[in-house]
Design a protein around this motif. Structure first.
Motif, mmCIF file in Angstrom:
data_model
loop_
_atom_site.group_PDB
_atom_site.id
_atom_site.type_symbol
_atom_site.label_atom_id
_atom_site.label_comp_id
_atom_site.label_asym_id
_atom_site.label_seq_id
_atom_site.Cartn_x
_atom_site.Cartn_y
_atom_site.Cartn_z
ATOM 1 N N ALA A 137 75.828 81.668 25.820
ATOM 2 C CA ALA A 137 75.495 80.481 25.035
ATOM 3 C C ALA A 137 76.643 80.084 24.110
ATOM 4 C CB ALA A 137 74.220 80.735 24.231
ATOM 5 N N ALA A 138 77.299 81.080 23.509
ATOM 6 C CA ALA A 138 78.421 80.787 22.609
ATOM 7 C C ALA A 138 79.582 80.158 23.380
ATOM 8 C CB ALA A 138 78.870 82.070 21.909
ATOM 9 N N ALA A 140 79.359 78.456 26.259
ATOM 10 C CA ALA A 140 78.972 77.116 26.695
ATOM 11 C C ALA A 140 79.045 76.121 25.543
ATOM 12 C CB ALA A 140 77.560 77.151 27.269
ATOM 13 N N SER A 141 78.612 76.556 24.356
ATOM 14 C CA SER A 141 78.669 75.670 23.185
ATOM 15 C C SER A 141 80.109 75.295 22.846
ATOM 16 C CB SER A 141 77.995 76.355 21.997
ATOM 17 O OG SER A 141 78.049 75.547 20.846
ATOM 18 N N GLN A 142 81.004 76.279 22.956
ATOM 19 C CA GLN A 142 82.413 76.005 22.676
ATOM 20 C C GLN A 142 82.982 75.005 23.681
ATOM 21 O OE1 GLN A 142 85.019 79.390 22.989
ATOM 22 N NE2 GLN A 142 86.761 78.311 22.117
ATOM 23 N N ALA A 144 81.350 72.800 25.439
ATOM 24 C CA ALA A 144 80.759 71.480 25.213
ATOM 25 C C ALA A 144 81.464 70.771 24.063
ATOM 26 C CB ALA A 144 79.267 71.623 24.915
ATOM 27 N N GLY A 145 81.745 71.511 23.001
ATOM 28 C CA GLY A 145 82.465 70.926 21.873
ATOM 29 C C GLY A 145 83.855 70.470 22.271
ATOM 30 N N PRO A 150 77.401 66.877 24.012
ATOM 31 C CA PRO A 150 76.352 67.785 23.536
ATOM 32 C C PRO A 150 75.917 68.721 24.659
ATOM 33 C CG PRO A 150 75.435 65.614 23.953
ATOM 34 C CD PRO A 150 76.926 65.483 24.140
ATOM 35 N N LEU A 151 75.546 69.930 24.289
ATOM 36 C CA LEU A 151 75.118 70.915 25.281
ATOM 37 C C LEU A 151 73.641 70.717 25.584
ATOM 38 C CD1 LEU A 151 76.094 73.367 26.922
ATOM 39 C CD2 LEU A 151 75.289 74.823 25.051
ATOM 40 N N TYR A 195 74.480 75.411 32.333
ATOM 41 C CA TYR A 195 73.949 74.488 31.325
ATOM 42 C C TYR A 195 74.231 73.062 31.748
ATOM 43 C CZ TYR A 195 73.717 78.437 28.016
ATOM 44 O OH TYR A 195 73.426 79.615 27.391
#
Length: 199
Positions: A137-138, A140-142, A144-145, A150-151, A195
């Protein structure tokens, strides 16, 4: 559009079961003598292990062999017979005493190594999954940023589990006089998570 990332989670745990690989070996002038000798020695070994508290279902024959040894082929110098056993030790505080029991069987006794394992790895695997998913998750969030998007939600999950023993570090011996230490083992979960990217 979506993104797939790989997360990894590892948990170290202390093994609570030891598998002792032992056996007996004899050499005699004839094959029949060698086989009879090793069978008698194996019976003594099994009796000694049961006397040391190993349950019958925790003893397993792992080898039975008989063959010639040559002085200079084809001249046979002796016959060698061997029988191996695996003993499962569920109370590690008794490991040294059981090893001493094997050695006390006599000159035929052989010690061929030990292996440690977790009797119930489920709790450690659950924690490793939590860590692996959080790692994914970390990442994927990075991403996406970095992509300026947005994720979105999870669209796929698959995992791989490594249950094999991976010594992480050697722990202190169980007692000051103990010669056998289980150390720690690492269980690793690798999770592949897909994701969606939001709009």
């Amino acid at each position: 559009m979506d993104i797939t990332v790989v997360g990894e989670g590892a948990v170290a745990a202390a093994p609570d079961v030891m598998r002792l690989h032992a056996g007996v070996e004899v050499r005699r002038q004839s094959a029949a003598e060698a086989f009879a000798g090793v069978r008698a020695a194996a019976a003594r070994l099994a009796e000694a292990l049961r006397g040391a508290g190993i349950a019958g279902e925790d003893l397993r024959t792992t080898e039975l062999s008989l063959g010639p040894e040559y002085e200079a082929y084809p001249k046979v110098s002796a016959y060698r017979a061997a029988q191996g056993v695996e003993a499962v030790i569920r109370d590690l505080s008794r490991a040294d005493r059981i090893i001493d029991t094997v050695a006390g069987v006599g000159e035929e006794a052989r010690l061929n190594g030990v292996a440690f394992e977790l009797s119930n790895p489920d709790a450690a695997l659950r924690e490793a999954r939590d860590r692996a998913f959080a790692d994914a998750a970390a990442k994927a969030s990075q991403y996406a940023g970095l992509a300026g998007r947005p994720l979105g939600g999870v669209v796929s999950v698959s995992e791989e589990v490594d249950r094999g023993p991976q010594p992480m570090r050697v722990a202190a011996a169980m007692e000051d006089t103990a010669s056998v230490s289980p150390g720690r083992q690492t269980l690793t979960v690798v999770v592949r998570v897909g994701y969606a990217f939001g709009e």
